[in-house]
Design a protein around this motif. Structure first.
Motif, PDB file in Angstrom:
ATOM      1  N   PRO A   1     -24.333 -19.916  24.503  1.00  0.00           N
ATOM      2  CA  PRO A   1     -24.250 -21.342  24.819  1.00  0.00           C
ATOM      3  C   PRO A   1     -23.256 -21.768  23.889  1.00  0.00           C
ATOM      4  O   PRO A   1     -22.417 -22.626  24.401  1.00  0.00           O
ATOM      5  N   ARG A   2     -23.003 -21.404  22.737  1.00  0.00           N
ATOM      6  CA  ARG A   2     -21.898 -21.965  21.917  1.00  0.00           C
ATOM      7  C   ARG A   2     -20.406 -21.141  22.441  1.00  0.00           C
ATOM      8  O   ARG A   2     -20.544 -20.139  22.467  1.00  0.00           O
ATOM      9  N   PRO A   3     -19.407 -22.206  22.270  1.00  0.00           N
ATOM     10  CA  PRO A   3     -18.219 -21.472  22.823  1.00  0.00           C
ATOM     11  C   PRO A   3     -17.447 -20.557  21.613  1.00  0.00           C
ATOM     12  O   PRO A   3     -16.461 -19.835  21.845  1.00  0.00           O
ATOM     13  N   ASN A   4     -18.145 -20.593  20.244  1.00  0.00           N
ATOM     14  CA  ASN A   4     -17.511 -19.738  19.207  1.00  0.00           C
ATOM     15  C   ASN A   4     -16.999 -18.037  19.521  1.00  0.00           C
ATOM     16  O   ASN A   4     -16.113 -17.853  19.297  1.00  0.00           O
ATOM     17  N   ASN A   5     -18.089 -17.635  20.003  1.00  0.00           N
ATOM     18  CA  ASN A   5     -17.743 -16.348  20.317  1.00  0.00           C
ATOM     19  C   ASN A   5     -16.592 -15.830  21.291  1.00  0.00           C
ATOM     20  O   ASN A   5     -15.771 -14.960  21.203  1.00  0.00           O
ATOM     21  N   ALA A   6     -16.761 -16.915  22.329  1.00  0.00           N
ATOM     22  CA  ALA A   6     -15.740 -16.508  23.498  1.00  0.00           C
ATOM     23  C   ALA A   6     -14.144 -16.904  22.941  1.00  0.00           C
ATOM     24  O   ALA A   6     -13.203 -16.519  23.206  1.00  0.00           O
ATOM     25  N   TYR A   7     -14.485 -18.051  21.935  1.00  0.00           N
ATOM     26  CA  TYR A   7     -12.962 -18.577  21.354  1.00  0.00           C
ATOM     27  C   TYR A   7     -12.342 -17.343  20.602  1.00  0.00           C
ATOM     28  O   TYR A   7     -11.129 -17.081  20.732  1.00  0.00           O
ATOM     29  N   LEU A   8     -13.347 -16.655  19.830  1.00  0.00           N
ATOM     30  CA  LEU A   8     -12.825 -15.590  18.936  1.00  0.00           C
ATOM     31  C   LEU A   8     -12.339 -14.629  20.153  1.00  0.00           C
ATOM     32  O   LEU A   8     -11.210 -13.937  19.421  1.00  0.00           O
ATOM     33  N   LEU A   9     -12.687 -14.316  21.133  1.00  0.00           N
ATOM     34  CA  LEU A   9     -12.317 -13.231  21.896  1.00  0.00           C
ATOM     35  C   LEU A   9     -11.115 -13.744  22.345  1.00  0.00           C
ATOM     36  O   LEU A   9     -10.068 -12.658  22.641  1.00  0.00           O
TER      37      LEU A   9
END
Ligand SMILES: Cc1ncc(C[n+]2csc(CCOP(=O)(O)OP(=O)(O)O)c2C)c(N)n1
Ligand code: SF4
Length: 306
Positions: free
Chosen positions: A241-249
């Motif tokens: 649910p946090r956007p951090n991982n997608a941002y990293l990608l």
């Protein structure tokens, strides 16, 4: 797209393709459905209106990198953050095709075009990064030369409730031929593309030289892939649910990293349309059904003192 839609039991009159201006925005003419070829950069706005008045429609916004990110940048951001229940397909050829080859917001720095004869001095926008910064609930990337992947990604987007955003790496053979070839080309793709699989590490490279992405603190690093030891590797979790991982990608970009393809993020959140309809029902319950005439003829709400 036609193959993807055929998988759904939705009558053709319930599909609407809404586009802006550009070669990519001619898309509605190729679909035997309803469609709007609208104003430059404003397709999300028309689609918002449609979504709010007719919950039965399946809506696709088709746009280009110029249409969505230059003149339509503002509209794009708000469509993403509101989580309206429609799909946005951005055909990214890194150029203005229709107007014959000016650089666009996704053209790389140094790109020589008719409007940047000495090379673009601008830093390009990363469309997926912009979408995740606006916390879009579904974001994905696919490519023109892999129709099976593209269809699978589109199908996922259609099944998602809320806004879905797909970036397509698209070739423009006339004005920007092979723009994506350094990543997606036959000789380069094994080392420079990584196909995302939910719950799995990001593995790429040639059969005899497999590599993966390791997370060192906040930063990704490329390491040799050893299936027996996956400790510390970045494991794809599209439902975080946090956007951090997608941002990293979205920060895995050429030439430093392999470029991810597939679904980067798929999370559930209330949609704008549901929230709006709920709010209308709540207010009607409290105040009764309003009349437009009463609103137009309401008393002044302020007093002007001479
Ligand atoms: C208000 C307005 N400004 C500028 C234009 C000129 N114009 C037409 S298409 C376009 C850019 C299209 O680029 P992109 O969205 O990347 O689409 P492509 O043609 O590459 O698919 C521009 C600037 C226009 N039609 N209307
Ligand atoms: S190849 Fe380029 S110029 Fe031709 S239709 Fe496609 S985007 Fe437009």
């Amino acid at each position: 797209m036609q193959q993807t839609l055929a998988k759904f039991d939705i009558p053709r009159e319930n599909y609407v393709f809404v586009s802006g201006i550009g070669c990519s925005s001619r898309f509605p003419y190729y679909m035997n459905t309803y469609g709007f070829h609208t104003i430059h950069g404003r397709a999300p706005t028309i689609a918002t209106g449609l979504r709010l008045v007719n919950p039965d429609l399946s809506i696709w916004v088709i746009t280009g990198d110029g249409d969505a990110l230059s003149i339509g940048g503002n509209h794009f951001i708000h469509a993403m953050r509101r989580n309206l229940n429609f799909n946005v397909l951005l055909v990214n050829n890194e150029i203005y095709g229709l107007t014959k080859g000016q650089y666009s917001p996704t053209s790389p720095t140094g790109k020589v075009t008719k409007s940047s004869p000495y090379g673009s001095i601008e830093h390009p926008i990363n469309p997926l990064c912009l979408a995740i910064a606006s916390e879009a609930t579904f974001i994905a990337r696919t490519l023109d030369s892999d129709p099976r992947h593209m269809s699978a990604v589109m199908e996922r987007a259609m099944r998602h409730k809320g806004v879905s955003f797909i970036e397509v790496y698209q070739n423009c053979i006339i004005f920007n031929d092979k723009a994506h070839a350094p990543v997606t080309g036959r000789d380069t793709r094994e080392d420079r593309m990584v196909y995302l699989e939910n719950g799995k590490p990001l593995v790429f490279g040639r059969v005899d030289d497999k590599k993966a992405i390791l997370l060192n603190g906040l930063y990704p690093e490329i390491v040799k892939f050893d299936p027996a030891n996956t400790q510390g590797l970045l494991i794809h979790n599209e439902a975080d649910p946090r956007p951090n991982n997608a941002y990293l990608l979205t920060q895995l970009t050429h030439p430093d990293f392999p470029v991810p393809f597939g679904v980067l993020r798929c999370v559930e959140k209330p949609t704008y349309d549901d929230l709006m309809n709920q709010q209308i029902q709540d207010v009607i319950k409290k105040k009764g059904r309003g009349r437009l005439k009463d609103l137009l003829y309401t008393d002044d709400t302020w007093t002007v003192t001479p």
